[in-house]
Write a protein that holds these residues in place. Structure first.
Motif, PDB file in Angstrom:
ATOM      1  N   ALA A   1     -78.321 -65.923  28.724  1.00  0.00           N
ATOM      2  CA  ALA A   1     -78.680 -66.972  27.769  1.00  0.00           C
ATOM      3  C   ALA A   1     -79.558 -68.057  28.397  1.00  0.00           C
ATOM      4  O   ALA A   1     -80.235 -68.810  27.689  1.00  0.00           O
ATOM      5  N   ARG A   2     -79.574 -68.129  29.729  1.00  0.00           N
ATOM      6  CA  ARG A   2     -80.371 -69.151  30.411  1.00  0.00           C
ATOM      7  C   ARG A   2     -81.856 -68.776  30.498  1.00  0.00           C
ATOM      8  O   ARG A   2     -82.696 -69.625  30.807  1.00  0.00           O
ATOM      9  N   TYR A   3     -82.155 -67.491  30.288  1.00  0.00           N
ATOM     10  CA  TYR A   3     -83.521 -67.025  30.538  1.00  0.00           C
ATOM     11  C   TYR A   3     -84.031 -66.194  29.367  1.00  0.00           C
ATOM     12  O   TYR A   3     -83.255 -65.589  28.631  1.00  0.00           O
ATOM     13  N   THR A   4     -85.349 -66.174  29.221  1.00  0.00           N
ATOM     14  CA  THR A   4     -85.951 -65.183  28.328  1.00  0.00           C
ATOM     15  C   THR A   4     -86.125 -63.884  29.114  1.00  0.00           C
ATOM     16  O   THR A   4     -86.027 -63.870  30.348  1.00  0.00           O
ATOM     17  N   ASP A   5     -86.402 -62.802  28.384  1.00  0.00           N
ATOM     18  CA  ASP A   5     -86.648 -61.533  29.064  1.00  0.00           C
ATOM     19  C   ASP A   5     -87.838 -61.627  30.014  1.00  0.00           C
ATOM     20  O   ASP A   5     -87.834 -61.053  31.103  1.00  0.00           O
ATOM     21  N   GLN A   6     -88.871 -62.334  29.593  1.00  0.00           N
ATOM     22  CA  GLN A   6     -90.059 -62.453  30.434  1.00  0.00           C
ATOM     23  C   GLN A   6     -89.750 -63.214  31.716  1.00  0.00           C
ATOM     24  O   GLN A   6     -90.261 -62.881  32.791  1.00  0.00           O
ATOM     25  N   GLU A   7     -88.915 -64.227  31.620  1.00  0.00           N
ATOM     26  CA  GLU A   7     -88.525 -64.969  32.824  1.00  0.00           C
ATOM     27  C   GLU A   7     -87.776 -64.083  33.800  1.00  0.00           C
ATOM     28  O   GLU A   7     -87.995 -64.147  35.017  1.00  0.00           O
ATOM     29  N   LEU A   8     -86.886 -63.230  33.279  1.00  0.00           N
ATOM     30  CA  LEU A   8     -86.160 -62.306  34.154  1.00  0.00           C
ATOM     31  C   LEU A   8     -87.109 -61.298  34.799  1.00  0.00           C
ATOM     32  O   LEU A   8     -86.956 -60.942  35.967  1.00  0.00           O
ATOM     33  N   LEU A   9     -88.115 -60.850  34.014  1.00  0.00           N
ATOM     34  CA  LEU A   9     -89.114 -59.944  34.584  1.00  0.00           C
ATOM     35  C   LEU A   9     -89.890 -60.626  35.706  1.00  0.00           C
ATOM     36  O   LEU A   9     -90.126 -60.038  36.764  1.00  0.00           O
ATOM     37  N   ASP A  10     -90.301 -61.860  35.481  1.00  0.00           N
ATOM     38  CA  ASP A  10     -91.073 -62.591  36.482  1.00  0.00           C
ATOM     39  C   ASP A  10     -90.246 -62.863  37.737  1.00  0.00           C
ATOM     40  O   ASP A  10     -90.796 -62.920  38.844  1.00  0.00           O
ATOM     41  N   MET A  11     -88.939 -63.036  37.572  1.00  0.00           N
ATOM     42  CA  MET A  11     -88.078 -63.270  38.733  1.00  0.00           C
ATOM     43  C   MET A  11     -87.989 -62.034  39.627  1.00  0.00           C
ATOM     44  O   MET A  11     -87.821 -62.160  40.842  1.00  0.00           O
ATOM     45  N   GLY A  12     -88.102 -60.861  39.042  1.00  0.00           N
ATOM     46  CA  GLY A  12     -88.094 -59.632  39.834  1.00  0.00           C
ATOM     47  C   GLY A  12     -86.828 -59.477  40.654  1.00  0.00           C
ATOM     48  O   GLY A  12     -85.712 -59.503  40.121  1.00  0.00           O
ATOM     49  N   ASP A  13     -86.978 -59.357  41.972  1.00  0.00           N
ATOM     50  CA  ASP A  13     -85.803 -59.163  42.831  1.00  0.00           C
ATOM     51  C   ASP A  13     -84.978 -60.435  42.989  1.00  0.00           C
ATOM     52  O   ASP A  13     -83.890 -60.390  43.570  1.00  0.00           O
ATOM     53  N   LYS A  14     -85.462 -61.548  42.471  1.00  0.00           N
ATOM     54  CA  LYS A  14     -84.679 -62.790  42.489  1.00  0.00           C
ATOM     55  C   LYS A  14     -83.810 -62.926  41.238  1.00  0.00           C
ATOM     56  O   LYS A  14     -83.038 -63.890  41.125  1.00  0.00           O
ATOM     57  N   SER A  15     -83.919 -61.977  40.326  1.00  0.00           N
ATOM     58  CA  SER A  15     -83.087 -61.995  39.123  1.00  0.00           C
ATOM     59  C   SER A  15     -81.615 -61.878  39.493  1.00  0.00           C
ATOM     60  O   SER A  15     -81.257 -61.145  40.424  1.00  0.00           O
ATOM     61  N   PRO A  16     -80.719 -62.579  38.779  1.00  0.00           N
ATOM     62  CA  PRO A  16     -79.283 -62.465  39.067  1.00  0.00           C
ATOM     63  C   PRO A  16     -78.738 -61.069  38.809  1.00  0.00           C
ATOM     64  O   PRO A  16     -77.627 -60.748  39.249  1.00  0.00           O
ATOM     65  N   PHE A  17     -79.503 -60.217  38.112  1.00  0.00           N
ATOM     66  CA  PHE A  17     -79.051 -58.862  37.821  1.00  0.00           C
ATOM     67  C   PHE A  17     -79.600 -57.823  38.811  1.00  0.00           C
ATOM     68  O   PHE A  17     -79.263 -56.653  38.725  1.00  0.00           O
ATOM     69  N   PHE A  18     -80.453 -58.260  39.731  1.00  0.00           N
ATOM     70  CA  PHE A  18     -81.054 -57.332  40.685  1.00  0.00           C
ATOM     71  C   PHE A  18     -80.120 -57.176  41.888  1.00  0.00           C
ATOM     72  O   PHE A  18     -79.702 -58.159  42.495  1.00  0.00           O
ATOM     73  N   ILE A  19     -79.793 -55.927  42.213  1.00  0.00           N
ATOM     74  CA  ILE A  19     -78.907 -55.635  43.339  1.00  0.00           C
ATOM     75  C   ILE A  19     -79.711 -54.978  44.450  1.00  0.00           C
ATOM     76  O   ILE A  19     -80.403 -53.992  44.233  1.00  0.00           O
ATOM     77  N   TYR A  20     -79.606 -55.526  45.651  1.00  0.00           N
ATOM     78  CA  TYR A  20     -80.366 -55.025  46.788  1.00  0.00           C
ATOM     79  C   TYR A  20     -79.816 -53.699  47.310  1.00  0.00           C
ATOM     80  O   TYR A  20     -78.606 -53.470  47.341  1.00  0.00           O
ATOM     81  N   THR A  21     -80.738 -52.855  47.745  1.00  0.00           N
ATOM     82  CA  THR A  21     -80.378 -51.630  48.456  1.00  0.00           C
ATOM     83  C   THR A  21     -80.026 -51.981  49.892  1.00  0.00           C
ATOM     84  O   THR A  21     -80.718 -52.769  50.534  1.00  0.00           O
ATOM     85  N   LEU A  22     -78.967 -51.374  50.410  1.00  0.00           N
ATOM     86  CA  LEU A  22     -78.546 -51.629  51.786  1.00  0.00           C
ATOM     87  C   LEU A  22     -79.004 -50.520  52.726  1.00  0.00           C
ATOM     88  O   LEU A  22     -78.836 -50.620  53.928  1.00  0.00           O
TER      89      LEU A  22
END
Length: 524
Positions: free
Chosen positions: A503-524
């Motif tokens: 709810a804090r972001y639009t879809d485009q904002e999440l796209l622009d955040m890329g790997d900084k998105s709160p939903f992006f999980i890093y590969t180890l």
């Protein structure tokens, strides 16, 4: 491809600020492939083709594999042969013909890496603006022409100039090819394909030795030395290939003429919706902008990966340029030394594949980086300890773990960074930046095997050992950093709830955040 009933629920995004719930619904493709534009999340559709029966999904991926991986592998094989055949040419008469005394040979090897490192980022920017197939064809023609002309140089200065322009021409190929693979496969699919592609580099050592052995027999033909024929014939190959590769190499899933409409939608949507966690998505269709370049420059994971990359480039480029000489110094003839390099690179190739497939199966990267460099460290310690001239067989045997240990981690490093950069423009710049600065290690690698220190080469093998240990430490650090960030994001999702965060972001904002998105999980 959606059924007629489903089509009613597929609406393009009208409002850029709208928040969507993407539906990865299993939709059976229709036989009719003629209708309308591609229905993808990239175009704003919300109910899209993502899942297919496993057999159908594997069939589509195999179709992509057959059209992409073998061709890229062949091109990289040719590229790596052309950049590393200087070691074969050296013992085929180049050193004596052009009076490469002292550090002159090291300088010739080094000068290649200056433009090679500096031009990789600009090349990938061009790649995002042009068709990849056209750009790669231009690069191939250019480096093949330079390599062919290298066969007629008659002075040390001419050889320096030719190696410089070879670096200019080859600079863009590897970052372009690796980035191209990332827009076709999911994060735990790409490494196997990239490993097959990269084993071409290992194979190049074997083919280069075999080709050099055969071509060297032409010594004296048309008044040219064997070393000249090595450059001329191995340079004509990419020149000829460049006239066909632009037609054969697919640029992206959207324009691939070997895929049907629903197959394109499947490839595009499954990548766009793979973010590791939550219902956010990533994009491969973003237009490159300056903020993508700046984001890559400020990315700590790239800076850390340089250390691991340098361990590879310092070791590999020094090793490939010196291995024939090391073997020759054990008492073998030049021709025999050429042939004895072949089993070393075949073994390295095999280990690259083992590591890559095993890593993909367990979905881990950093443990295999650490393991590979541990094997290389063992080989370096042995080379520093063994009295070479008294134990030539043992010395030769421990060249195998050096090569295998250096080659194995490389594909893990590139894939680790590729998996953990988004959106695609940041990934394109970030991967080129990684490879660009990383390849500066080739400058050091070209100068640490000093002729006066033969046959033990303590500076060369000692530097390789130190860099292997540093790479192990950096892989451990990055693993811990990624683990902490993943735990933080998953804890936030669990505590606050996914809907509240979205709810804090639009879809485009999440796209622009890329790997900084709160939903992006890093590969180890």
């Amino acid at each position: 491809m959606a059924t007629e009933k489903d089509q009613a629920h597929i609406e393009p995004l009208k409002d850029d600020n709208a928040r969507l719930e993407y539906g990865p619904t299993t939709i059976s493709p229709l036989k009719d492939e003629s209708s309308g534009e591609l229905m993808t999340v990239e175009k704003g559709y919300t109910n899209v083709l993502v899942d297919l029966p496993p057999a159908e999904g594997r069939r589509i991926l195999k179709k992509v594999d057959y059209h992409l991986v073998p061709l890229l592998s062949l091109l990289y094989l040719v590229a790596f042969i052309d950049r590393s055949n200087i070691g074969n040419a050296k013992i085929a008469g180049l050193e004596a013909a052009l009076n490469l005394e002292g550090l002159r040979y090291n300088t010739v090897v080094t000068v290649f890496f200056v433009p090679y490192a500096l031009l990789e980022v600009p090349s990938n920017i061009v790649l995002k603006l042009w068709r990849p197939s056209i750009w790669i064809a231009i690069l191939m023609f250019s480096w093949g022409l330079v390599m062919t002309l290298m066969g007629i140089v008659s002075s040390y200065g001419g050889l320096i100039a030719a190696r410089f322009f070879l670096g200019v021409a080859e600079s863009g190929f590897f970052p372009a090819a690796t980035f191209l693979l990332t827009i076709w496969y999911k994060r735990y699919e790409v490494q196997k394909r990239m490993a097959v592609f990269y084993t071409a580099a290992s194979l190049s050592g074997a083919f280069s030795g075999l080709l050099a052995y055969a071509i060297e027999q032409m010594d004296g033909t048309a008044g040219l030395g064997g070393w000249q024929w090595i450059f001329i014939l191995e340079g004509l190959i990419p020149v000829l290939m460049s006239f066909f590769v632009w037609k054969l190499l697919p640029d992206n899933p959207e324009t691939a003429n070997f895929l049907e409409k629903h197959e394109k939608e499947y490839i595009i949507n499954r990548l766009a919706l793979e973010t590791g966690s939550g219902k956010g998505r990533v994009t491969n269709n973003d237009k490159i902008q300056m903020h993508h370049v700046m984001a890559a420059l400020k990315e700590y994971k790239i800076w850390g990966a340089w250390v691991m990359f340098w361990a590879n480039t310092i070791g590999v480029y020094g090793f490939t340029a010196t291995a024939p000489t090391v073997i020759e110094g054990l008492g073998y003839t030049s021709a025999t030394a050429q042939l004895l390099t072949i089993p070393i690179y075949v073994f390295a190739m095999s280990m690259v594949l083992v590591f890559a497939f095993w890593s993909e199966h367990v979905q881990q990267r950093t443990p295999f980086i650490m393991g590979g460099y541990a094997i290389a460290a063992l080989g370096f310690i042995a080379q520093l300890s063994i009295p070479q001239t008294r134990l030539p067989g043992l010395t030769y045997g421990f060249l195998f773990p050096v090569a295998a240990g250096l080659y194995c981690p490389f594909i893990q490093i590139v894939t680790l960074i590729a998996n953990n950069l988004a959106p695609s423009s940041k990934r394109a710049v970030g991967m080129a930046l990684l490879i660009s600065v990383g390849n500066m290690g080739g400058i050091a690698g070209s100068n640490i095997y000093i002729a006066s220190q033969a046959p033990k080469y303590p500076t060369g093998f000692g530097t390789g050992l130190g860099m292997s240990i540093a790479a192990i430490a950096m892989a451990f650090f990055l693993r811990k950093a990624f683990q902490r960030e993943n735990e933080k994001r998953l804890r936030m999702i669990e505590t606050e709830g996914e809907d509240a965060i979205r709810a804090r972001y639009t879809d485009q904002e999440l796209l622009d955040m890329g790997d900084k998105s709160p939903f992006f999980i890093y590969t180890l």
